[in-house]
Design an enzyme around this catalytic site. Structure first.
Site, PDB file in Angstrom:
ATOM      1  CE  LYS A   1      -5.511   8.970 -25.112  1.00  9.32           C
ATOM      2  NZ  LYS A   1      -6.241   9.285 -23.789  1.00  9.32           N
TER       3      LYS A   1
ATOM      4  CG  ASP B   1      -2.620  16.809 -22.347  1.00  9.50           C
ATOM      5  OD1 ASP B   1      -2.522  15.562 -22.746  1.00  9.50           O
ATOM      6  OD2 ASP B   1      -4.289  17.079 -22.554  1.00  9.50           O
TER       7      ASP B   1
ATOM      8  CB  ALA C   1      -2.019  11.684 -24.471  1.00 13.38           C
TER       9      ALA C   1
ATOM     10  CG  PHE D   1      -8.365  15.544 -24.517  1.00 13.76           C
ATOM     11  CD1 PHE D   1      -8.670  14.827 -25.626  1.00 13.76           C
ATOM     12  CD2 PHE D   1      -8.434  14.774 -23.345  1.00 13.76           C
ATOM     13  CE1 PHE D   1      -9.285  13.614 -25.493  1.00 13.76           C
ATOM     14  CE2 PHE D   1      -9.133  13.601 -23.296  1.00 13.76           C
ATOM     15  CZ  PHE D   1      -9.439  12.915 -24.450  1.00 13.76           C
ATOM     16  CG  ASP D   2     -12.642  15.171 -24.482  1.00 16.70           C
ATOM     17  OD1 ASP D   2     -11.808  14.664 -23.778  1.00 16.70           O
ATOM     18  OD2 ASP D   2     -13.305  14.171 -24.917  1.00 16.70           O
TER      19      ASP D   2
ATOM     20  CG  HIS E   1     -17.805  14.303 -26.321  1.00 17.91           C
ATOM     21  ND1 HIS E   1     -17.620  15.343 -25.577  1.00 17.91           N
ATOM     22  CD2 HIS E   1     -16.870  13.786 -26.480  1.00 17.91           C
ATOM     23  CE1 HIS E   1     -16.457  15.225 -25.050  1.00 17.91           C
ATOM     24  NE2 HIS E   1     -15.947  14.200 -25.460  1.00 17.91           N
TER      25      HIS E   1
ATOM     26  CE1 TYR F   1      -4.155   1.811   0.666  1.00 18.95           C
ATOM     27  CE2 TYR F   1      -2.548   3.221   1.661  1.00 18.95           C
ATOM     28  CZ  TYR F   1      -3.894   3.103   1.215  1.00 18.95           C
ATOM     29  OH  TYR F   1      -4.875   4.085   1.097  1.00 18.95           O
TER      30      TYR F   1
END
Length: 472
Positions: free
Chosen positions: A270, A227, A229, A136-137, A463, A74
């Site tokens: 990704k 970001d 990805a 990005f969304d 969406h 843990y």
């Protein structure tokens, strides 16, 4: 093999997943039951799934083997330190928090950075504005949920599918600085560099542009978040297109890019190729206070900071996937597969954004000029493609962009695109040929495709779960 014109995939297939073929009548019923939203289809009803490349591709044998090394402690898991050491080696970042995926990182760093501005400068978050080459969304959604307005400052060529440009993902530097001055630098809690720029068509950002953005950010004392990805694909494009870097390795380019940011947020599903996982990392002592605040919030929202949202085996797999995803032969194969798909669609008369890293982006606005943006032409095209061939794709247009949270009006969208996202090492060239043929059939009946109207509209990130009917 460098003299061969056609090189096969740089891997062998060992495990296969059967998929079912369905009839058109079955698909007609399935898409209606899904509210004309491909997100709501059952995967068993999809023949070729191009909805996303996020956690949907194959993993390498080394990644799978790494799962067995997982330390499930843990606190203080050795698997955490294996991951943190890999992050230091690849990106040069000193502090790492694992998260379950990219939005797990966003739900931590975004409120922390906004509260930091409120606390230090006594500001009203309703006046805050955050900037990106294109959000990005989920990054946009988390920013808005925390009270900040979003502003995309992309280049003029970014969404013009008739224009070719090496780095369509770049920031417009003049618009960025003008926007910061207009908002007041104290009201800008962060800038997000999205690499590659997904919503613009998987388009890369140049190293020179990343350097320039960081210089602007430092001038105004604004932290920069990468970001990340598709960091490896972006590095590959830089190597191919930026003269300074043509003799550099993917690893060297990646390390240099991350010198020009302060925080790394990543959906590792990704380029790191894992089915589930994300990262939130901090460069050095200059953002150590933000790291400490994020660690505290992580405990409440993800888990103890040395496992975050991941089990030990998943951290081991991610450490291997970060390295495997930077293999140049792998990147060349993947990006060439997308280029093959785009070229085939263009040859069939379907206008696309220039080839990017992870997907073909069809210009639905040009294919369906009779459908206005408010009736979501790319969403209508996605439904038509599914009916025709059982192929699932995703809208990147007005539906995704959403409404102005203050006025409720539809935000102006620069392009109505349909994204055909290619999962890694999952589909063959025959699948690409089938997609091209299906699109040629859809194009023949394009004039008969109808626009869509909401029957259910969520307030944010609509969406994903919205439902529709055909517009009258």
């Amino acid at each position: 093999m460098e003299h061969f014109k056609h090189l096969p995939e740089p891997f062998r297939i060992r495990v296969i997943e059967p998929v079912a073929r369905t009839t058109r009548a079955y698909r007609e019923q399935a898409i209606v039951q899904a509210g004309l939203n491909p997100f709501l289809l059952d995967s068993r009803d999809v023949f070729i799934d191009l909805l996303t490349d996020s956690g949907t591709g194959a993993v390498t044998q080394d990644m799978q083997a790494a799962m067995l090394r997982g330390d499930e402690a843990y606190s203080g898991s050795r698997s955490y330190y294996a991951l943190a050491d890999t992050v230091k080696e690849i990106f040069g970042y000193a502090y790492t928090i694992p998260t379950h995926q990219g939005r797990g990182a966003e739900q931590i760093y975004i409120p922390v950075l906004i509260r930091k501005r409120e606390r230090e400068k006594g500001l009203d978050r309703s006046k805050m504005v955050v900037f990106s080459n294109y959000f990005f969304d989920t990054t946009q959604g988390h920013s808005q949920l925390n009270g900040a307005a979003v502003c995309n400052v992309h280049t003029q060529a970014a969404f013009d599918t008739g224009v070719k440009h090496d780095f369509k993902g770049n920031f417009d530097l003049d618009k960025l600085e003008q926007g910061i001055v207009q908002a007041g630098a104290q009201n800008v809690p962060y800038i997000v560099c999205t690499i590659t720029c997904n919503s613009a068509g998987g388009q890369p950002v140049s190293l020179a542009n990343l350097r320039a953005v960081y210089a602007v950010a430092q001038k105004y004392d604004i932290p920069v978040v990468m970001d990340s990805a598709r960091f490896a694909e972006n590095a590959y494009f830089i190597r191919q297109r930026e003269a300074e870097c043509r003799d550099w390795s993917i690893e060297k380019i990646t390390y240099e890019c991350y010198r020009h940011a302060d925080i790394l947020a990543m959906s590792a599903k990704k380029d790191a190729m894992v089915p589930m996982g994300g990262l939130l990392c901090f460069k050095d002592e200059t953002v150590a206070d933000v790291y400490q605040d994020c660690r505290t919030l992580c405990v409440a929202q993800e888990g103890f900071p040395t496992y975050g949202g991941l089990e030990g085996g998943a951290m081991e797999r991610l450490a291997v996937g970060l390295r495997d995803g930077m293999r140049e032969d792998w990147l060349a194969y993947r990006i060439n597969q997308v280029e093959y798909l785009v070229n085939g669609l263009e040859a069939a008369g379907v206008v696309c954004q220039q080839p990017g890293g992870h997907a073909a982006f069809v210009d639905a606005g040009k294919l369906l000029p009779h459908i206005p943006p408010g009736q979501f032409p790319a969403q209508a095209l996605a439904c038509a493609l599914y009916r025709e061939a059982g192929i699932r794709a995703v809208e990147i247009g007005s539906l995704l962009l959403g409404r102005n949270p203050k006025t409720g009006g539809q935000l102006p969208c620069p392009a109505e695109l349909l994204r055909l996202t290619v999962p890694r090492a999952t589909y063959t060239q025959t699948h690409m040929d089938f997609i091209i043929e299906a699109f040629a059939r859809v194009r023949e009946r394009a004039a008969d495709i109808k626009g869509l109207a909401f029957t259910y509209e969520p307030p944010v990130l609509r969406h994903f779960t919205a439902r529709f009917r055909e517009a009258v």
